[in-house]
Design a protein around this motif. Structure first.
Motif, PDB file in Angstrom:
ATOM      1  N   GLY A   1      45.456  52.081  34.545  1.00  0.00           N
ATOM      2  CA  GLY A   1      45.974  51.748  35.854  1.00  0.00           C
ATOM      3  C   GLY A   1      46.610  52.839  36.672  1.00  0.00           C
TER       4      GLY A   1
ATOM      5  N   ASP B   1      35.012  50.983  43.129  1.00  0.00           N
ATOM      6  CA  ASP B   1      35.159  49.749  43.882  1.00  0.00           C
ATOM      7  C   ASP B   1      36.621  49.318  43.878  1.00  0.00           C
ATOM      8  OD1 ASP B   1      35.344  46.645  43.485  1.00  0.00           O
ATOM      9  OD2 ASP B   1      33.425  46.960  44.495  1.00  0.00           O
ATOM     10  N   ILE B   2      37.138  48.898  45.025  1.00  0.00           N
ATOM     11  CA  ILE B   2      38.539  48.502  45.128  1.00  0.00           C
ATOM     12  C   ILE B   2      38.853  47.331  44.196  1.00  0.00           C
ATOM     13  CG2 ILE B   2      38.224  46.939  47.102  1.00  0.00           C
ATOM     14  CD1 ILE B   2      41.224  49.290  46.493  1.00  0.00           C
ATOM     15  N   ASN B   3      37.899  46.429  43.986  1.00  0.00           N
ATOM     16  CA  ASN B   3      38.128  45.298  43.083  1.00  0.00           C
ATOM     17  C   ASN B   3      38.282  45.773  41.643  1.00  0.00           C
ATOM     18  OD1 ASN B   3      38.034  43.287  45.104  1.00  0.00           O
ATOM     19  ND2 ASN B   3      35.800  43.426  45.110  1.00  0.00           N
TER      20      ASN B   3
ATOM     21  N   ILE C   1      39.406  48.685  40.759  1.00  0.00           N
ATOM     22  CA  ILE C   1      40.720  49.337  40.704  1.00  0.00           C
ATOM     23  C   ILE C   1      41.811  48.290  40.521  1.00  0.00           C
ATOM     24  CG2 ILE C   1      42.401  50.677  42.036  1.00  0.00           C
ATOM     25  CD1 ILE C   1      39.911  52.099  43.320  1.00  0.00           C
ATOM     26  N   HIS C   2      41.720  47.194  41.251  1.00  0.00           N
ATOM     27  CA  HIS C   2      42.702  46.119  41.118  1.00  0.00           C
ATOM     28  C   HIS C   2      42.682  45.515  39.712  1.00  0.00           C
ATOM     29  CE1 HIS C   2      44.467  45.321  45.145  1.00  0.00           C
ATOM     30  NE2 HIS C   2      43.447  46.088  45.518  1.00  0.00           N
ATOM     31  N   ILE C   3      41.492  45.332  39.159  1.00  0.00           N
ATOM     32  CA  ILE C   3      41.375  44.781  37.808  1.00  0.00           C
ATOM     33  C   ILE C   3      42.012  45.728  36.794  1.00  0.00           C
ATOM     34  CG2 ILE C   3      39.737  44.190  35.970  1.00  0.00           C
ATOM     35  CD1 ILE C   3      37.909  43.102  38.288  1.00  0.00           C
ATOM     36  N   TYR C   4      41.706  47.007  36.883  1.00  0.00           N
ATOM     37  CA  TYR C   4      42.291  47.974  35.940  1.00  0.00           C
ATOM     38  C   TYR C   4      43.813  48.019  36.071  1.00  0.00           C
ATOM     39  CZ  TYR C   4      37.825  49.792  34.327  1.00  0.00           C
ATOM     40  OH  TYR C   4      36.596  49.918  33.745  1.00  0.00           O
ATOM     41  N   ARG C   5      44.310  47.952  37.282  1.00  0.00           N
ATOM     42  CA  ARG C   5      45.776  47.966  37.462  1.00  0.00           C
ATOM     43  C   ARG C   5      46.397  46.669  36.958  1.00  0.00           C
ATOM     44  NH1 ARG C   5      45.554  51.638  42.448  1.00  0.00           N
ATOM     45  NH2 ARG C   5      45.801  53.637  41.382  1.00  0.00           N
ATOM     46  N   SER C   6      45.685  45.559  37.075  1.00  0.00           N
ATOM     47  CA  SER C   6      46.183  44.292  36.526  1.00  0.00           C
ATOM     48  C   SER C   6      46.252  44.351  35.008  1.00  0.00           C
ATOM     49  CB  SER C   6      45.287  43.127  36.955  1.00  0.00           C
ATOM     50  OG  SER C   6      45.364  42.934  38.335  1.00  0.00           O
TER      51      SER C   6
END
Length: 135
Positions: free
Chosen positions: A26, A43-45, A47-52
Motif C-alpha cells: 500500500g 489502475d486507480i481501482n 491502487i485502492h485495493i492494494y491500499r485497503s
C-alpha cells in the motif's frame, strides 16, 4: 523460554514482518508491487485495493501488538494470527491447484512462512491452554 515471552515474541515478530509486507502493498503500489511481485499496477481501482489490503493488515497488526503486552487478549490474538496464516496459506494452495502458471518465488516463500507460522501458532495455543488448565 517462558510461555508468556514466547507469545509476545511470536506476536511482535509476526507484526513486524506483516507490517513490512503491508507497506509493500500500500505505501507505493505502483512502484513496489511490480518490483516485488511482477504484477503491474496501473489502475486507480487496483491502487485502492492494494491500499485497503495494507489497511486491513495494519489493523490486525495493531491488535496483535496490543495483545502482546496485554495478556487478557493474547490468546485471541494468537487465534487470529493462526487463522489468518492458515487462511492465507490455504488460499495460496487453492491458487496453485486451479491457476495456470507458477507464482513468483517470493509468493512461494510466503506460502511456506504462512504454513509454518500457522503450525507454530496452533502448537503455542495448545501449550497456552494446557498451561491454563494446570495453572
Amino acid at each position: 523460554m517462558h510461555l508468556k515471552r514466547l507469545n509476545q515474541a511470536l506476536l511482535i515478530v509476526s507484526s513486524a514482518i506483516l507490517t513490512v509486507i503491508a507497506l509493500t502493498f500500500g505505501a507505493d503500489p505502483v512502484s513496489l508491487v511490480p518490483t516485488l511481485y511482477h504484477t503491474p499496477v496501473a489502475d486507480i481501482n487496483a491502487i485502492h485495493i492494494y491500499r485497503s489490503v495494507m489497511g486491513l493488515i495494519l489493523g490486525v497488526v495493531a491488535f496483535w501488538l496490543y495483545a502482546a503486552f496485554n495478556s487478557q487478549f493474547t490468546l485471541a490474538a494468537l487465534y487470529s494470527l493462526g487463522l489468518a496464516m492458515l487462511g492465507l496459506s490455504l488460499s495460496r494452495i487453492f491458487s496453485l491447484l486451479v491457476d495456470t502458471g507458477k507464482p513468483t518465488t517470493l509468493l512461494l516463500i510466503y506460502l511456506l512462512a504462512e504454513l509454518g507460522t500457522a503450525l507454530v501458532v496452533f502448537l503455542l495455543i495448545r501449550q497456552n491452554r494446557k498451561h491454563a488448565s494446570t495453572g
